[in-house]
Design an enzyme around this catalytic site. Structure first.
Site, short mmCIF file in Angstrom:
data_model
loop_
_atom_site.label_atom_id
_atom_site.label_comp_id
_atom_site.label_asym_id
_atom_site.label_seq_id
_atom_site.Cartn_x
_atom_site.Cartn_y
_atom_site.Cartn_z
N ASP A 10 11.52 25.57 93.00
CA ASP A 10 12.55 25.50 94.05
C ASP A 10 12.70 24.04 94.45
OD1 ASP A 10 14.28 26.42 96.20
OD2 ASP A 10 12.65 25.92 97.56
N SER A 11 13.74 23.77 95.24
CA SER A 11 13.95 22.42 95.75
C SER A 11 12.86 21.99 96.73
CB SER A 11 15.29 22.37 96.47
OG SER A 11 15.31 23.34 97.50
N CYS A 73 15.35 28.74 93.51
CA CYS A 73 16.35 28.01 94.29
C CYS A 73 17.75 28.49 93.91
CB CYS A 73 16.23 26.51 93.97
SG CYS A 73 17.45 25.52 94.81
N GLU A 152 13.53 25.49 108.63
CA GLU A 152 12.40 24.56 108.42
C GLU A 152 11.82 24.09 109.75
OE1 GLU A 152 12.68 21.78 105.24
OE2 GLU A 152 13.13 23.42 103.84
N CYS A 184 20.34 32.14 99.65
CA CYS A 184 19.58 30.89 99.82
C CYS A 184 18.14 31.27 100.10
CB CYS A 184 20.15 30.07 100.97
SG CYS A 184 19.16 28.63 101.41
N HIS A 186 16.01 30.26 102.08
CA HIS A 186 15.56 30.25 103.47
C HIS A 186 16.02 31.45 104.29
CE1 HIS A 186 14.71 26.20 102.24
NE2 HIS A 186 14.30 25.82 103.44
N1 DGL Z 1 16.35 26.15 98.04
C1 DGL Z 1 17.74 25.87 98.36
C2 DGL Z 1 18.61 27.05 97.92
O1 DGL Z 1 18.17 28.16 97.86
C3 DGL Z 1 17.92 25.61 99.84
C4 DGL Z 1 17.38 24.28 100.28
C5 DGL Z 1 18.07 23.10 99.62
O2 DGL Z 1 19.26 22.88 99.88
O3 DGL Z 1 17.41 22.44 98.84
O4 DGL Z 1 19.76 26.85 97.63
#
Ligand code: DGL
Length: 270
Positions: A10-11, A73, A152, A184, A186
């Protein structure tokens, strides 16, 4: 029997919502996680950059022993899945297609809402894949860029967060969606607020659950009860590994919020 360490990237820390679901469904599966915290967020990056990052992230996981790749991600899954599948010779799972399948299965009026980052919305993957599966469907997308920082920061129950969620949901509700994809990493943490504000008529699809189900199906299909013993330590406990490309002072606290437990975090340069 074969062993399939699951590499998940993931990012940043958001993909831990996917880790949590995979651990719930496959408690003995060895997990190798990479969160690209040094280069986060991915949600505002271009397609070209996301493809490069996805390839680097997957290469890193493979170098650590991953035999399956899971793109946790959404921004990367929406833009880089095809390129990553072309590049890798391993099974690649991602959060988008199982969510498309589930959304198409549960919608009654064919109006499906997508909440996601700007990159996910811009990719156009949902407006492409959903009508391909359900030709009568209409897809309504909403970019929700404020939600990642709120999660976050741990503002999961704050009045401000409720107001912002309500604002993002308004156009989706006005368009009559009856199904909503939390597109997403989050957003599963905001599920209580999102489901409350969406109302009882809207069904919510949580991609972390959907991708975990598809990984479980694959692993069980490959060998039934998998032999994960080689991944266990001398105490008999399997050890999951969590790598991040940047470890800031507050990272451990955020990780605990996403994963629900404290884990050992290792910083790596990718
Ligand atoms: N993990 C990213 C997503 O699911 C969200 C956070 C980011 O923008 O890096 O798109």
């Amino acid at each position: 029997m074969e062993n399939w360490p699951i590499g998940i990237f993931d990012s940043g820390v958001g993909g831990l919502t996917v880790v949590r679901e995979i651990k719930r469904m496959l408690p003995r599966a060895p997990i190798i996680y990479f969160g690209d915290t040094a280069r986060t967020p991915y949600g505002i990056k271009s397609r070209k950059t996301l493809i490069r990052y996805a390839i680097e992230d997957a290469d890193f996981l493979i170098s650590k022993g991953a035999r399956i790749i899971v793109i946790a991600c959404h921004s990367a899954a929406s833009t880089a899945t095809a390129e990553l599948r072309r590049y890798l010779d391993l099974p690649v799972f991602e959060v988008v297609s199982p969510s498309v399948t589930q959304a198409c299965a549960i919608t009654r009026n064919g109006r499906i809402g997508i909440m996601g980052t700007r990159a996910t919305v811009a990719s156009g993957v949902y407006p492409e894949l959903i009508p391909a599966k359900l030709p009568s469907a209409t897809v309504v997308q909403q970019a929700c860029p404020l939600l990642v920082p709120l999660v976050e920061e741990g503002w999961l129950k704050r009045r401000e967060t409720r107001m912002i969620v309500k604002g993002y949901l308004r156009p989706l509700k006005n368009q009559g969606v009856d199904t909503l994809v939390l597109g997403c990493t989050h957003y599963p943490l905001l599920k209580p607020i999102i489901t409350a504000k969406a109302g009882r008529k809207i069904r919510v699809v949580d991609p972390s659950e959907e991708v975990a189900k598809s990984v479980r199906e694959f692993i069980l299909g490959m060998g039934g009860e998998m032999d994960f013993h080689r991944e266990t330590s001398s105490t008999g406990e399997k050890r999951d590994r969590f790598y991040l490309s940047d470890l800031a002072p507050h990272t451990a606290e955020i990780v605990k919020r996403f994963l629900g437990e404290q884990v050992v975090l290792e910083e790596v340069i990718v």
